[in-house]
Design a protein around this motif. Sequence first.
Motif, PDB file in Angstrom:
ATOM      1  N   PRO A 171       0.791  -1.251   0.000  1.00 24.75           N
ATOM      2  CA  PRO A 171       0.000   0.000   0.000  1.00 24.75           C
ATOM      3  C   PRO A 171       0.815   1.289   0.000  1.00 24.75           C
ATOM      4  O   PRO A 171       0.507   2.202  -0.787  1.00 24.75           O
ATOM      5  CB  PRO A 171      -0.878  -0.143   1.241  1.00 24.75           C
ATOM      6  CG  PRO A 171      -1.076  -1.624   1.366  1.00 24.75           C
ATOM      7  CD  PRO A 171       0.239  -2.231   0.948  1.00 24.75           C
ATOM      8  N   PRO A 172       1.856   1.440   0.837  1.00 25.55           N
ATOM      9  CA  PRO A 172       2.628   2.693   0.751  1.00 25.55           C
ATOM     10  C   PRO A 172       3.253   2.910  -0.625  1.00 25.55           C
ATOM     11  O   PRO A 172       3.337   4.043  -1.108  1.00 25.55           O
ATOM     12  CB  PRO A 172       3.704   2.516   1.835  1.00 25.55           C
ATOM     13  CG  PRO A 172       3.091   1.576   2.819  1.00 25.55           C
ATOM     14  CD  PRO A 172       2.301   0.618   1.983  1.00 25.55           C
ATOM     15  N   GLY A 173       3.676   1.830  -1.258  1.00 30.17           N
ATOM     16  CA  GLY A 173       4.228   1.954  -2.606  1.00 30.17           C
ATOM     17  C   GLY A 173       3.176   2.359  -3.618  1.00 30.17           C
ATOM     18  O   GLY A 173       3.445   3.140  -4.544  1.00 30.17           O
ATOM     19  N   GLU A 174       1.951   1.855  -3.434  1.00 32.90           N
ATOM     20  CA  GLU A 174       0.864   2.226  -4.334  1.00 32.90           C
ATOM     21  C   GLU A 174       0.510   3.707  -4.199  1.00 32.90           C
ATOM     22  O   GLU A 174       0.155   4.371  -5.182  1.00 32.90           O
ATOM     23  CB  GLU A 174      -0.367   1.360  -4.051  1.00 32.90           C
ATOM     24  CG  GLU A 174      -0.138  -0.125  -4.259  1.00 32.90           C
ATOM     25  CD  GLU A 174       0.376  -0.439  -5.652  1.00 32.90           C
ATOM     26  OE1 GLU A 174      -0.242   0.007  -6.636  1.00 32.90           O
ATOM     27  OE2 GLU A 174       1.413  -1.134  -5.759  1.00 32.90           O
ATOM     28  N   ILE A 175       0.614   4.236  -2.996  1.00 32.49           N
ATOM     29  CA  ILE A 175       0.376   5.671  -2.791  1.00 32.49           C
ATOM     30  C   ILE A 175       1.407   6.490  -3.563  1.00 32.49           C
ATOM     31  O   ILE A 175       1.076   7.499  -4.208  1.00 32.49           O
ATOM     32  CB  ILE A 175       0.412   6.012  -1.289  1.00 32.49           C
ATOM     33  CG1 ILE A 175      -0.798   5.385  -0.578  1.00 32.49           C
ATOM     34  CG2 ILE A 175       0.442   7.532  -1.076  1.00 32.49           C
ATOM     35  CD1 ILE A 175      -0.754   5.495   0.925  1.00 32.49           C
ATOM     36  N   LEU A 176       2.659   6.057  -3.523  1.00 30.46           N
ATOM     37  CA  LEU A 176       3.708   6.762  -4.264  1.00 30.46           C
ATOM     38  C   LEU A 176       3.460   6.694  -5.768  1.00 30.46           C
ATOM     39  O   LEU A 176       3.707   7.670  -6.489  1.00 30.46           O
ATOM     40  CB  LEU A 176       5.075   6.176  -3.930  1.00 30.46           C
ATOM     41  CG  LEU A 176       5.565   6.347  -2.490  1.00 30.46           C
ATOM     42  CD1 LEU A 176       6.936   5.712  -2.315  1.00 30.46           C
ATOM     43  CD2 LEU A 176       5.617   7.820  -2.100  1.00 30.46           C
ATOM     44  N   PRO A 218       9.348  -0.888   4.442  1.00 28.33           N
ATOM     45  CA  PRO A 218       9.913  -0.186   3.280  1.00 28.33           C
ATOM     46  C   PRO A 218      11.408  -0.416   3.122  1.00 28.33           C
ATOM     47  O   PRO A 218      11.955  -0.239   2.040  1.00 28.33           O
ATOM     48  CB  PRO A 218       9.627   1.287   3.593  1.00 28.33           C
ATOM     49  CG  PRO A 218       9.555   1.353   5.084  1.00 28.33           C
ATOM     50  CD  PRO A 218       8.953   0.042   5.512  1.00 28.33           C
ATOM     51  N   ALA A 219      12.089  -0.828   4.196  1.00 26.45           N
ATOM     52  CA  ALA A 219      13.538  -0.986   4.132  1.00 26.45           C
ATOM     53  C   ALA A 219      13.950  -2.332   3.538  1.00 26.45           C
ATOM     54  O   ALA A 219      14.937  -2.418   2.806  1.00 26.45           O
ATOM     55  CB  ALA A 219      14.141  -0.827   5.525  1.00 26.45           C
ATOM     56  N   ALA A 220      13.215  -3.402   3.864  1.00 28.81           N
ATOM     57  CA  ALA A 220      13.490  -4.724   3.307  1.00 28.81           C
ATOM     58  C   ALA A 220      12.137  -5.409   3.145  1.00 28.81           C
ATOM     59  O   ALA A 220      11.737  -6.214   3.982  1.00 28.81           O
ATOM     60  CB  ALA A 220      14.409  -5.527   4.217  1.00 28.81           C
ATOM     61  N   MET A 221      11.423  -5.050   2.086  1.00 29.10           N
ATOM     62  CA  MET A 221      10.053  -5.520   1.898  1.00 29.10           C
ATOM     63  C   MET A 221       9.995  -7.041   1.943  1.00 29.10           C
ATOM     64  O   MET A 221      10.676  -7.721   1.189  1.00 29.10           O
ATOM     65  CB  MET A 221       9.491  -5.005   0.574  1.00 29.10           C
ATOM     66  CG  MET A 221       8.022  -5.341   0.379  1.00 29.10           C
ATOM     67  SD  MET A 221       7.257  -4.516  -1.040  1.00 29.10           S
ATOM     68  CE  MET A 221       8.261  -5.101  -2.397  1.00 29.10           C
ATOM     69  N   ARG A 222       9.187  -7.567   2.822  1.00 31.52           N
ATOM     70  CA  ARG A 222       9.111  -9.004   3.055  1.00 31.52           C
ATOM     71  C   ARG A 222       7.656  -9.418   3.291  1.00 31.52           C
ATOM     72  O   ARG A 222       6.805  -8.563   3.579  1.00 31.52           O
ATOM     73  CB  ARG A 222       9.958  -9.379   4.267  1.00 31.52           C
ATOM     74  CG  ARG A 222       9.490  -8.704   5.561  1.00 31.52           C
ATOM     75  CD  ARG A 222      10.440  -8.948   6.711  1.00 31.52           C
ATOM     76  NE  ARG A 222       9.937  -8.404   7.966  1.00 31.52           N
ATOM     77  CZ  ARG A 222      10.123  -7.163   8.378  1.00 31.52           C
ATOM     78  NH1 ARG A 222      10.821  -6.317   7.626  1.00 31.52           N
ATOM     79  NH2 ARG A 222       9.636  -6.745   9.524  1.00 31.52           N
ATOM     80  N   PRO A 223       7.354 -10.717   3.215  1.00 28.16           N
ATOM     81  CA  PRO A 223       6.004 -11.166   3.555  1.00 28.16           C
ATOM     82  C   PRO A 223       5.756 -10.993   5.053  1.00 28.16           C
ATOM     83  O   PRO A 223       6.536 -11.489   5.878  1.00 28.16           O
ATOM     84  CB  PRO A 223       6.005 -12.653   3.163  1.00 28.16           C
ATOM     85  CG  PRO A 223       7.187 -12.831   2.264  1.00 28.16           C
ATOM     86  CD  PRO A 223       8.192 -11.818   2.696  1.00 28.16           C
ATOM     87  N   ARG A 224       4.687 -10.285   5.391  1.00 26.85           N
ATOM     88  CA  ARG A 224       4.447  -9.923   6.795  1.00 26.85           C
ATOM     89  C   ARG A 224       4.413 -11.137   7.715  1.00 26.85           C
ATOM     90  O   ARG A 224       4.997 -11.124   8.809  1.00 26.85           O
ATOM     91  CB  ARG A 224       3.123  -9.150   6.911  1.00 26.85           C
ATOM     92  CG  ARG A 224       2.783  -8.735   8.343  1.00 26.85           C
ATOM     93  CD  ARG A 224       1.376  -8.143   8.423  1.00 26.85           C
ATOM     94  NE  ARG A 224       1.291  -6.888   7.714  1.00 26.85           N
ATOM     95  CZ  ARG A 224       1.582  -5.680   8.241  1.00 26.85           C
ATOM     96  NH1 ARG A 224       1.996  -5.606   9.490  1.00 26.85           N
ATOM     97  NH2 ARG A 224       1.457  -4.590   7.531  1.00 26.85           N
TER      98      ARG A 224
END
Length: 398
Positions: free
Chosen positions: A6-11, A384-390
């Motif tokens: 989601p944060p990437g989609e906002i960007l 955001p620093a090391a995008m991983r599966p939650r």
Amino acid sequence: MTVRYPPGEILLKLHARFGPAVKAGPSYAYLLGPEANRFLFANSELFSWREAFDLLVPVDGPTSLIVSDGEDHRRRRRLVQPALHHRQISTYLDIMTATADATIDAWRPGQRIDLYQEFRAAIRRSTIQSLFGARLGGEADFFGTELQPLLDLIDRLPQAVDVHRRLRTPTWRRAMAARARVDERIYAEIARTRAGASEVDDHALATLVHGGDEQLSDLEIRDQMVTLIAAGYETTSAAMAWALYSVLSDREVYERAKGQQDREYLNGIVQETLRLYPPAVISARKVVEGFEFHGKRFRPGTLLLYSPYVTHRLPELWEDPLAFRPERWQGHKAAPHEFLPFGGGPHRCIGATMATTELAVMLGRVVARADLRLLPQRIRATSPAAMRPRNGLRAEVR
């Protein structure tokens, strides 16, 4: 199905509406897309890394490459680079292969496993042993345990990290106690290597200690070691999880990858994984010299954020950008400002070749030797620093 963050989609929406330069306040802005990336990488003298990445100092240390600028950065990079040259990395292939095989050999039919955690541990062992020898490699679990409070500390907004630091919260104290234990072990190994007791003369620690005419201090060596260990396994293991998710989600991709003769296709899987799931959703620069870009003026002190995630999902650059298509890399070489999973310019990640090699080797062993099925689960991306599966990546061994 491609996972979105989601944060990437906002960007992405900001870029679509406002273009490559977006001011979010008097001291905060986004530079997004290929035009912005090209400008950032070509004008490194306008920016400070140290000020942009100050939150990493509690883990990586004040002399780490990732927080170094100018001549300090150039000198340290020059001395670290030999250990990560592609010819040197070729000597690590047996360790990478053996570590992946040991992980796979421990699985049993019907067993349910978390592939993210399995390969997080495997990549940590492989990375430490390859770069710093069997003695430290044998203590990979120790480093995993002790570095975790530090990684948890910085997996927050910079403002939150600063609050923990200023108030000396329990979270901060746990992290600093863990750092002290890590430092004790690393400084002991540095002293052992300086005394000539290293069992291998060509691993990275020996290179850092015996650097020829120019030498790094013990603090500088410590900081580079911690950075290579922590950043190495944290980002590479996240990418490995996304690669496995993508391969196991598409039987056609899986079967083609399993035919080991198609090495180019396997490398395409790695590149496509890094395109859709870059290690860092965003990265930062601090402006030290004012400039104008795309009709906007940026003053010293402004924190700029740019995003590989945005660039890698733009339809004007990538046909069908949300599709996982390893074949798009056959015969294709993207421009540095269009494909930047490891950043770009003089600060491009020094471990990029190590990471991509480790991913290709370990992924190749999995598809060749294991039969896995993804379990029903909701896959969500985080960090955001090391995008991983939650919540990891759960699979069943067949």
